[in-house]
Scaffold this active site. Structure first.
Site, short mmCIF file in Angstrom:
data_model
loop_
_atom_site.label_atom_id
_atom_site.label_comp_id
_atom_site.label_asym_id
_atom_site.label_seq_id
_atom_site.Cartn_x
_atom_site.Cartn_y
_atom_site.Cartn_z
N CYS A 1 39.79 -36.52 25.88
CA CYS A 1 40.59 -37.63 25.39
C CYS A 1 39.86 -38.76 24.68
CB CYS A 1 41.43 -38.20 26.50
SG CYS A 1 42.34 -36.95 27.40
N ASN B 1 41.04 -41.87 29.75
CA ASN B 1 39.96 -40.96 29.35
C ASN B 1 39.04 -40.78 30.55
OD1 ASN B 1 36.99 -41.27 27.27
ND2 ASN B 1 37.96 -39.43 28.06
N GLY B 2 38.94 -39.57 31.07
CA GLY B 2 38.09 -39.31 32.21
C GLY B 2 38.74 -38.33 33.17
N GLY C 1 40.00 -34.90 20.98
CA GLY C 1 41.14 -34.21 21.56
C GLY C 1 42.12 -33.78 20.50
N TYR D 1 26.59 -34.33 22.30
CA TYR D 1 27.59 -33.48 21.63
C TYR D 1 28.90 -34.18 21.29
CZ TYR D 1 31.04 -29.72 21.07
OH TYR D 1 32.04 -28.92 20.61
#
Length: 463
Positions: free
Chosen positions: A6, A107-108, A32, A249
């Site tokens: 996300c 997000n997480g 995402g 990344y």
């Protein structure tokens, strides 16, 4: 392909908040691609538009120009890391509680979802989704009685464990929260008189917003009536645990993440790789796009030429029609195709950012062999991934990690390589600032926050 869960974007005090959020999400699309959503507030009404697919597919001009009115907005793009990808799990997640509009974007990944969900269900809570994020919303509602939204959010966050960067819209308030371990990034900026928040600063660049700073671990920002207030809702963890995969990344190379330039960090990883394991070869090449910047660093440090011998097809989308079973490896070849004349008879060094399962890389190495490559060496700009991640990356079981079950020599043989070297953990940490502040659990198994028992088998969604 590795997936990270996300991206977030929020804006307060802009006359075209929905349109700005659309472009912010567009810049964060790499984080995402399963669903996207925007919620706005115009002083009286909260409005939303959510859908499955890419940002450009979910939103139309009628949404941005007419339906999503208001000067406050927040948006979310999503990858699920486990379970099904369903519209009911798309965010931002909105509820109405005692006449108050609440919306959440996350997000997480929480690691104590199982116990919290069981506790809430035993108290009569009915869940509408399979997201761990809904647990947060129910906790906020539970603690809302008699207090402010900020107090309720702080109490809810004191109960949750794991990684979370959060955006809340509570009627006219926009509230941002970052977990005390600092796992996931969240940055603050300004465009004109409007405040903006985003997972990465590349979203600010597109909107010509000024980058102000990264939120601190354990910090809560509250924006209301054009004023911004910062609170320490929880003391930072004794050891910060920012996800180093953001720099390896996930993040776009033109972003600042954790106040570090992603591009330069990846180049440094490549340079250190060349120092650790030089190679007598004709040139260095990456598999686009993930290994490009480490490959640049490797080439510069080693003195070998950099060649872009793999050409990426930029028009392969999620809706690409899959071939028949007889056309093996087609989905790999349609994305990347080698320049054949550059490969035959050459000694090649391939620089990759990581190896998770190894199946795609094996196919690509085989293709280079068939084209006549004399030698194929691989250098990897992160250490072997030997342990599952419980904080929002989609390798949540040890069985799917090739390095968890095989030696480096065995992996090299499986991939069909003449030599294979991963950067050492020490080498990786030399490439970043504040090396003591990063989570390395997927490399060394030292988890900053222990998960619920059985969390690896969890069928809930992470966001």
């Amino acid at each position: 392909m590795k997936k990270e869960a996300c991206g977030l974007f929020g804006i307060y005090g802009h006359p075209e908040a929905a349109r700005m959020t659309y472009f912010g999400l567009y810049a964060l699309q790499h984080r995402g691609q399963e669903s996207a959503g925007i919620i706005t507030w115009d002083g009286q009404t909260i409005r939303e538009q959510r859908g499955m697919g890419l940002v450009a597919d979910v939103f139309e001009e009628r949404h941005l120009g007419h339906q999503l009115k208001g000067s406050v907005a927040m948006g979310h793009i999503r990858y699920s890391t486990t379970g099904a990808s369903l519209i009911r799990n798309a965010q931002p997640f909105k509820v109405t509680y005692k006449g108050m509009n609440l919306a959440l974007a996350h997000n997480g990944n929480l690691v104590n979802t199982i116990s919290l969900r069981e506790e809430l269900e035993n108290q009569g809570t009915i869940f509408q989704t399979t997201m761990d994020s809904e647990v947060i919303m129910h906790l906020v509602a539970k603690y809302m009685n008699g207090g402010t939204p900020e107090e309720a959010i702080a109490k809810a966050c004191s109960r949750i464990q794991g990684s979370y960067s959060l955006l809340f819209m509570v009627n006219q308030k926009l509230i941002a929260v970052r977990d005390p371990w600092g796992f996931r990034p969240l940055s603050l900026g300004r465009v004109g008189d409007a405040y903006v928040l985003a997972s990465e600063t590349c979203a600010f660049d597109l909107l010509e917003a000024e980058y102000l700073r990264c939120l601190d671990p354990g910090e809560m920002l509250v924006i209301e009536d054009g004023r911004m207030m910062s609170h320490r809702f929880m003391e930072p963890a004794e050891k910060q645990s920012s996800c180093i995969f953001e720099l390896i990344y996930f993040a776009r190379p033109d972003s600042l993440v954790f106040d570090q330039e992603v591009y330069n960090a990846r180049k440094s990883m490549g340079k250190i790789l060349a120092q650790e394991c030089p190679c007598d070869a004709d040139f260095v090449m990456p598999f686009p796009d993930s290994g490009v910047y480490a490959a640049v660093g490797y080439a510069q440090e080693s003195g070998l030429p950099f060649e872009a011998c793999m050409i990426r097809n930029h028009y392969v989308g999620r809706t690409f029609i899959q071939p028949t079973q007889g056309m093996r490896d087609f989905s790999v070849r349609v994305k990347l195709n080698p320049v054949k004349s550059m490969i035959k008879g050459k000694r090649v060094v391939i620089v990759e950012d990581s190896i998770v399962r190894g199946t795609t890389i094996r196919t690509r190495v085989k293709q280079l062999r068939e084209l006549g490559a004399k030698e194929i060496h691989m250098r990897v700009s992160c250490p072997p991934i030997r342990y599952p991640c419980y904080y929002g990356i989609d390798f949540s079981s040890k069985g799917e990690l090739i390095a968890a079950n095989h030696s480096v020599a065995d992996i090299g043989r499986y991939l069909g390589l003449d030599s294979l070297h991963y950067i050492t953990i020490g080498g990786l940490l030399k490439a970043v600032r504040g090396p003591e502040n990063f989570c390395l659990a997927c490399f060394n198994g030292a988890y900053p926050v222990l998960p619920d028992e059985g969390v690896g088998k969890l069928s809930l969604e992470c966001c």
